[in-house]
Design a protein around this motif. Sequence first.
Motif, PDB file in Angstrom:
ATOM      1  N   LEU A 191      41.998  34.925  43.612  1.00  0.00           N
ATOM      2  CA  LEU A 191      41.946  35.789  42.431  1.00  0.00           C
ATOM      3  C   LEU A 191      40.508  35.986  41.978  1.00  0.00           C
ATOM      4  O   LEU A 191      39.634  35.171  42.287  1.00  0.00           O
ATOM      5  CB  LEU A 191      42.752  35.154  41.283  1.00  0.00           C
ATOM      6  N   GLU A 230      55.371  47.133  39.750  1.00  0.00           N
ATOM      7  CA  GLU A 230      54.952  45.864  39.151  1.00  0.00           C
ATOM      8  C   GLU A 230      53.658  45.451  39.834  1.00  0.00           C
ATOM      9  O   GLU A 230      53.672  44.904  40.938  1.00  0.00           O
ATOM     10  CB  GLU A 230      56.042  44.823  39.389  1.00  0.00           C
ATOM     11  N   LYS A 231      52.552  45.770  39.182  1.00  0.00           N
ATOM     12  CA  LYS A 231      51.238  45.596  39.828  1.00  0.00           C
ATOM     13  C   LYS A 231      50.981  44.117  40.145  1.00  0.00           C
ATOM     14  O   LYS A 231      51.224  43.249  39.324  1.00  0.00           O
ATOM     15  CB  LYS A 231      50.148  46.135  38.906  1.00  0.00           C
ATOM     16  N   GLU A 232      50.511  43.880  41.324  1.00  0.00           N
ATOM     17  CA  GLU A 232      50.222  42.497  41.697  1.00  0.00           C
ATOM     18  C   GLU A 232      49.002  42.005  40.947  1.00  0.00           C
ATOM     19  O   GLU A 232      48.026  42.742  40.779  1.00  0.00           O
ATOM     20  CB  GLU A 232      49.995  42.407  43.199  1.00  0.00           C
ATOM     21  N   LYS A 233      49.089  40.775  40.487  1.00  0.00           N
ATOM     22  CA  LYS A 233      47.999  40.226  39.696  1.00  0.00           C
ATOM     23  C   LYS A 233      46.817  39.861  40.588  1.00  0.00           C
ATOM     24  O   LYS A 233      46.970  39.172  41.580  1.00  0.00           O
ATOM     25  CB  LYS A 233      48.510  38.993  38.957  1.00  0.00           C
ATOM     26  N   THR A 234      45.632  40.357  40.216  1.00  0.00           N
ATOM     27  CA  THR A 234      44.475  40.075  41.067  1.00  0.00           C
ATOM     28  C   THR A 234      43.392  39.286  40.319  1.00  0.00           C
ATOM     29  O   THR A 234      42.414  38.873  40.916  1.00  0.00           O
ATOM     30  CB  THR A 234      43.846  41.382  41.583  1.00  0.00           C
ATOM     31  N   THR A 235      43.583  39.128  38.992  1.00  0.00           N
ATOM     32  CA  THR A 235      42.549  38.426  38.227  1.00  0.00           C
ATOM     33  C   THR A 235      43.083  37.121  37.629  1.00  0.00           C
ATOM     34  O   THR A 235      44.290  36.959  37.447  1.00  0.00           O
ATOM     35  CB  THR A 235      42.051  39.299  37.050  1.00  0.00           C
ATOM     36  N   LEU A 236      42.153  36.229  37.340  1.00  0.00           N
ATOM     37  CA  LEU A 236      42.469  35.004  36.612  1.00  0.00           C
ATOM     38  C   LEU A 236      41.588  35.050  35.369  1.00  0.00           C
ATOM     39  O   LEU A 236      40.355  34.949  35.460  1.00  0.00           O
ATOM     40  CB  LEU A 236      42.141  33.776  37.476  1.00  0.00           C
ATOM     41  N   LEU A 284      51.800  29.094  37.500  1.00  0.00           N
ATOM     42  CA  LEU A 284      50.334  29.016  37.497  1.00  0.00           C
ATOM     43  C   LEU A 284      49.878  27.567  37.279  1.00  0.00           C
ATOM     44  O   LEU A 284      48.930  27.106  37.912  1.00  0.00           O
ATOM     45  CB  LEU A 284      49.759  29.935  36.410  1.00  0.00           C
ATOM     46  N   ASN A 329      54.378  29.672  31.864  1.00  0.00           N
ATOM     47  CA  ASN A 329      53.754  29.980  33.152  1.00  0.00           C
ATOM     48  C   ASN A 329      53.601  28.724  34.027  1.00  0.00           C
ATOM     49  O   ASN A 329      52.500  28.349  34.424  1.00  0.00           O
ATOM     50  CB  ASN A 329      52.391  30.644  32.905  1.00  0.00           C
ATOM     51  N   ASP A 380      44.890  33.889  30.971  1.00  0.00           N
ATOM     52  CA  ASP A 380      45.788  33.080  31.792  1.00  0.00           C
ATOM     53  C   ASP A 380      45.556  31.589  31.575  1.00  0.00           C
ATOM     54  O   ASP A 380      46.485  30.798  31.634  1.00  0.00           O
ATOM     55  CB  ASP A 380      45.570  33.391  33.281  1.00  0.00           C
ATOM     56  N   GLY A 432      49.184  35.426  26.324  1.00  0.00           N
ATOM     57  CA  GLY A 432      49.023  36.038  27.638  1.00  0.00           C
ATOM     58  C   GLY A 432      47.760  36.893  27.741  1.00  0.00           C
ATOM     59  O   GLY A 432      47.498  37.505  28.765  1.00  0.00           O
TER      60      GLY A 432
END
Length: 245
Positions: free
Chosen positions: A66, A24-30, A217, A214, A88, A85
């Motif tokens: 991010l 489950e790739k960690e989210k790095t972008t917004l 967020l 969400n 974001d 989705g």
Amino acid sequence: MKISKIICAVLASAMVLAFAGCAEKEKTTLIMATNAEFPPYEYREGDQIVGIDAEIAQAIADDLGLELVIEDMAFDSIIAAVQSGKADIGVAGMTVSEDRLANVNFSNPYTTAAQVVIVKEGSAITSPADLVGKKIGVQLGTTGDIFAGDIENATVERFNKGFEAVQSLNQDKVDAVIIDREPAKVFVTQNEGLAILDEAYTIEEYAIAVAKDNTELLDQINASLAKLEESGKLEEIIGKYIKAE
Ligand code: ARG
């Protein structure tokens, strides 16, 4: 024997879970959805999208650790992009409205704004009440569009860009344009012979749209916004683009 088997099974399943966690790739972008046709909130400068919203979103992304990615699209696609989705957040000088709240959540507002009326200098239209029965230019899907639709006997001409509505006013194809005050001020300085009526049409609030599910967020964004407000950074960003009169 039995116990060691159980231990093995437990260890094996723990490993599977650990791997699943890694997958489950960690989210790095917004990802910010916007419509960069709305100076001074968002517009293009060369190949860059700049403006108040771009800077606020950048400050929030920095705060959350991010990388900000800006997606430019039609204004009336932004809510759907946030809902699905694909993006974001929606940051586009977007007014909080009941209709939109049915589809997305909004952060706390970061500024107040107003809808104003642009006319040709010397026009017979001198207050919003004179718009009855007139041809009104708006940007498609904006609150200006909705308000114009409520004016008795008015014909609403919808454009993809606010600037195109102003151009059509210049060419006498519409009698007035209803649009947000700050972009109106920019467009009026860029085009001679136009004026903004003193009386504002409505007062509104801009906020950041986030998908309904969400809430994590949404909370993070509200926390970041509060920090930006407390530190004076928010005011600084707005002051860079909007000069006090
Ligand atoms: N405040 C208005 C609305 O929410 C207009 C926003 C238009 N924004 C833009 N980036 N084109 O409907």
